[in-house]
Design an enzyme around this catalytic site. Structure first.
Site, PDB file in Angstrom:
ATOM      1  N   GLU A  87      -7.265  11.096  -3.612  1.00 42.88           N
ATOM      2  CA  GLU A  87      -7.905  10.054  -2.807  1.00 42.88           C
ATOM      3  C   GLU A  87      -7.634  10.149  -1.313  1.00 42.88           C
ATOM      4  O   GLU A  87      -6.634  10.700  -0.877  1.00 42.88           O
ATOM      5  CB  GLU A  87      -7.394   8.685  -3.282  1.00 42.88           C
ATOM      6  CG  GLU A  87      -7.908   8.329  -4.640  1.00 42.88           C
ATOM      7  CD  GLU A  87      -6.970   7.406  -5.385  1.00 42.88           C
ATOM      8  OE1 GLU A  87      -5.776   7.729  -5.489  1.00 42.88           O
ATOM      9  OE2 GLU A  87      -7.438   6.376  -5.866  1.00 42.88           O
ATOM     10  N   CYS A 111       7.904   5.156  -9.050  1.00 46.29           N
ATOM     11  CA  CYS A 111       8.011   3.737  -8.664  1.00 46.29           C
ATOM     12  C   CYS A 111       7.242   2.872  -9.670  1.00 46.29           C
ATOM     13  O   CYS A 111       6.130   3.200 -10.072  1.00 46.29           O
ATOM     14  CB  CYS A 111       7.469   3.520  -7.255  1.00 46.29           C
ATOM     15  SG  CYS A 111       8.392   4.446  -6.009  1.00 46.29           S
ATOM     16  N   GLY A 160       1.251  10.535  -3.643  1.00 46.13           N
ATOM     17  CA  GLY A 160       2.262  11.562  -3.406  1.00 46.13           C
ATOM     18  C   GLY A 160       3.371  11.100  -2.495  1.00 46.13           C
ATOM     19  O   GLY A 160       3.238  10.106  -1.780  1.00 46.13           O
ATOM     20  N   GLU A 161       4.479  11.819  -2.562  1.00 49.64           N
ATOM     21  CA  GLU A 161       5.613  11.547  -1.677  1.00 49.64           C
ATOM     22  C   GLU A 161       5.651  12.682  -0.646  1.00 49.64           C
ATOM     23  O   GLU A 161       5.973  13.834  -1.000  1.00 49.64           O
ATOM     24  CB  GLU A 161       6.903  11.482  -2.505  1.00 49.64           C
ATOM     25  CG  GLU A 161       8.190  11.544  -1.718  1.00 49.64           C
ATOM     26  CD  GLU A 161       8.274  10.559  -0.548  1.00 49.64           C
ATOM     27  OE1 GLU A 161       7.924   9.375  -0.707  1.00 49.64           O
ATOM     28  OE2 GLU A 161       8.681  10.997   0.550  1.00 49.64           O
ATOM     29  N   SER A 215       9.428   2.819   2.531  1.00 50.24           N
ATOM     30  CA  SER A 215       9.108   1.847   1.483  1.00 50.24           C
ATOM     31  C   SER A 215      10.413   1.262   0.978  1.00 50.24           C
ATOM     32  O   SER A 215      11.145   1.920   0.237  1.00 50.24           O
ATOM     33  CB  SER A 215       8.357   2.550   0.342  1.00 50.24           C
ATOM     34  OG  SER A 215       7.152   3.073   0.832  1.00 50.24           O
ATOM     35  N   HIS A 217      11.002  -2.431  -0.128  1.00 53.59           N
ATOM     36  CA  HIS A 217      10.597  -3.233  -1.286  1.00 53.59           C
ATOM     37  C   HIS A 217      11.695  -4.087  -1.923  1.00 53.59           C
ATOM     38  O   HIS A 217      11.399  -4.863  -2.844  1.00 53.59           O
ATOM     39  CB  HIS A 217       9.959  -2.379  -2.387  1.00 53.59           C
ATOM     40  CG  HIS A 217       8.750  -1.600  -1.941  1.00 53.59           C
ATOM     41  ND1 HIS A 217       7.846  -2.064  -1.008  1.00 53.59           N
ATOM     42  CD2 HIS A 217       8.292  -0.365  -2.287  1.00 53.59           C
ATOM     43  CE1 HIS A 217       6.896  -1.156  -0.819  1.00 53.59           C
ATOM     44  NE2 HIS A 217       7.153  -0.117  -1.573  1.00 53.59           N
ATOM     45  N   CYS A 334      -3.211   2.634  -3.798  1.00 53.36           N
ATOM     46  CA  CYS A 334      -2.697   3.932  -4.246  1.00 53.36           C
ATOM     47  C   CYS A 334      -3.066   4.338  -5.661  1.00 53.36           C
ATOM     48  O   CYS A 334      -2.643   3.710  -6.630  1.00 53.36           O
ATOM     49  CB  CYS A 334      -1.177   3.865  -4.250  1.00 53.36           C
ATOM     50  SG  CYS A 334      -0.480   4.371  -2.742  1.00 53.36           S
TER      51      CYS A 334
HETATM   52  N1  SAH Z   1       5.298   8.006  -1.411  1.00 53.04           N
HETATM   53  C1  SAH Z   1       5.222   7.358  -0.148  1.00 53.04           C
HETATM   54  C2  SAH Z   1       3.821   7.090   0.360  1.00 53.04           C
HETATM   55  C3  SAH Z   1       2.771   6.609  -0.600  1.00 53.04           C
HETATM   56  S1  SAH Z   1       2.507   4.951  -1.014  1.00 53.04           S
HETATM   57  C4  SAH Z   1       6.021   6.090  -0.167  1.00 53.04           C
HETATM   58  O1  SAH Z   1       6.591   5.761  -1.184  1.00 53.04           O
HETATM   59  O2  SAH Z   1       6.162   5.459   0.869  1.00 53.04           O
HETATM   60  C5  SAH Z   1       2.170   3.961   0.348  1.00 53.04           C
HETATM   61  C6  SAH Z   1       2.773   2.569   0.170  1.00 53.04           C
HETATM   62  O3  SAH Z   1       2.088   1.793  -0.834  1.00 53.04           O
HETATM   63  C7  SAH Z   1       4.227   2.605  -0.248  1.00 53.04           C
HETATM   64  O4  SAH Z   1       4.948   1.662   0.491  1.00 53.04           O
HETATM   65  C8  SAH Z   1       4.144   2.215  -1.704  1.00 53.04           C
HETATM   66  O5  SAH Z   1       5.383   1.738  -2.154  1.00 53.04           O
HETATM   67  C9  SAH Z   1       3.052   1.189  -1.676  1.00 53.04           C
HETATM   68  N2  SAH Z   1       2.428   0.881  -2.967  1.00 53.04           N
HETATM   69  C10 SAH Z   1       2.277   1.665  -4.047  1.00 53.04           C
HETATM   70  N3  SAH Z   1       1.679   1.001  -5.036  1.00 53.04           N
HETATM   71  C11 SAH Z   1       1.420  -0.230  -4.585  1.00 53.04           C
HETATM   72  C12 SAH Z   1       0.811  -1.390  -5.156  1.00 53.04           C
HETATM   73  N4  SAH Z   1       0.349  -1.397  -6.392  1.00 53.04           N
HETATM   74  N5  SAH Z   1       0.729  -2.491  -4.377  1.00 53.04           N
HETATM   75  C13 SAH Z   1       1.199  -2.493  -3.114  1.00 53.04           C
HETATM   76  N6  SAH Z   1       1.772  -1.443  -2.528  1.00 53.04           N
HETATM   77  C14 SAH Z   1       1.901  -0.323  -3.254  1.00 53.04           C
END
Ligand code: SAH
Length: 347
Positions: A87, A111, A160-161, A215, A217, A334
């Site tokens: 995407e 995650c 992806g990370e 991130s 959280h 995502c």
């Molecule tokens: N892997 C990287 C970048 C990708 S995700 C990272 O972890 O930062 C981009 C952001 O969206 C991250 O902060 C991730 O934790 C968050 N994210 C992923 N799934 C989500 C969801 N369902 N709702 C809200 N944020 C989400």
């Protein structure tokens, strides 16, 4: 080697090996910067185009596109040459257009709230594939108002990370900011990581002008480890030390992303504990109401509640805002669009 992965010198070598004059080399370089395939390099003789086609291109094509009627956000599903789907999103802001790019097909980080990681990481993306996403979006949504380019900002926040694909991502950053490439200012690029601490230290040296987003959280290791397995390897204290190192080295604020999950990390006591953790650091908290993923069983919060959480942080002198919701009507979160399409294809 793929065309899209080559830097200008490598292109010169590869094209020069065909025994063509220098101006042809420059023409090919210019086309490739714009992500154009050999067959579409219209100012080249057909025989040369065919010769160039002997080397694989290594880019992406648009497989599906959805435009949000609400805010004009465009969600792209790109197809890679091996058939994988990944995407990308184009978001329109008053200051310019931002693209959100993926760095891997899937993700290994696990995650608990994220759709991208449900089936692990299929593979990492090459620099040329990430450059190709940008070129495809620029071509698909041409610039308006006589502006030179559609895309002014990039966030590496797709699937992806990025730090789990470190070398390719750093090469991409060098190429995309290069004057001989798309020439996007590093200050307009954000990289978001789940917190692979040693790689953060490397990134500070290799790409100091890129904005670092972390991130977070959660404010406690207990909750963070439950939500994000990476926290077991690099707990919060180590992560915040790396964030401080970024601030010290760059003089710029670090951004913390904080997805608000109903009943998990969203109480006033959570805001208080988070504020205590971040006190004194040059930082900003980006609050994201969790976008609930069907398979995950975690709840979001309302936007009104997110503003309440923001106020709790602001009252404690922590800079925080609620992220604008873009393209929620088109599965902007995502990994959601890719998942839906894969589920459809698999029946
Ligand atoms: N892997 C990287 C970048 C990708 S995700 C990272 O972890 O930062 C981009 C952001 O969206 C991250 O902060 C991730 O934790 C968050 N994210 C992923 N799934 C989500 C969801 N369902 N709702 C809200 N944020 C989400």
């Amino acid at each position: 080697m793929y065309w899209m992965d080559m830097n200008p010198e490598e292109i010169a070598d590869a094209v020069g090996a065909l025994g063509v004059p220098n101006f042809r080399i420059r023409q090919v370089q210019e086309w490739l910067i714009r992500g154009v395939r050999p067959k579409d390099m219209t100012n080249l003789p057909k025989t040369l185009r065919e010769q160039l086609d002997a080397i694989p291109f290594g880019g992406a094509t648009i497989y599906q596109k959805r435009v949000s009627p609400k805010d004009g956000t465009v969600k792209y599903l790109f197809e890679l040459e091996d058939g994988n789907l990944v995407e990308g999103v184009l978001m329109r802001y008053s200051y310019g257009n931002t693209v959100c790019l993926s760095t891997q097909v899937g993700c290994n980080m696990g995650c608990k709230f994220c759709a991208s990681t449900l089936e692990g990481c299929v593979r990492s993306l090459r620099p040329g594939e990430m450059l190709s996403f940008l070129a495809e979006i620029e071509r698909d949504e041409p610039q308006v108002d006589g502006k030179k380019r559609t895309v002014t900002n990039i966030v590496l926040m797709g699937s992806g990370e990025p730090l789990d694909n470190y070398d390719n991502v750093v090469t991409f950053l060098k190429r995309v900011t290069s004057e001989q490439g798309p020439n996007i200012s590093a200050r307009n690029i954000s990289l978001s990581t789940c917190g692979i601490v040693p790689k953060i230290y490397r990134l500070i040296e290799d790409a100091p002008h890129v904005t670092l987003s972390i991130s977070l959280h959660a404010h406690s290791d207990e909750t963070r480890s439950e939500l994000m397995p990476i926290n077991r390897a690099y707990p919060i204290e180590q992560l915040l030390e790396a964030a401080k190192a970024y601030v010290d080295r760059t003089g710029r604020r670090v951004v913390f992303e904080y997805a608000l999950i109903g009943g998990k990390n969203d109480s006033e006591a959570d805001a208080n504990a988070l504020a205590n953790r971040l006190k004194g650091m040059l930082c900003h908290v980006n609050l994201i109401p969790l976008n609930p993923v069907k398979e995950r069983g975690l709840d979001g919060v309302t936007r009104a509640y997110a503003y309440q959480f923001q106020k709790w942080l602001n009252d404690r002198r922590i800079s925080a805002t609620v992220r604008r919701e873009m393209g929620a009507d088109i599965e902007g979160a995502c990994g959601q669009l890719r998942r839906r399409v894969l589920n459809e294809i698999r029946g």
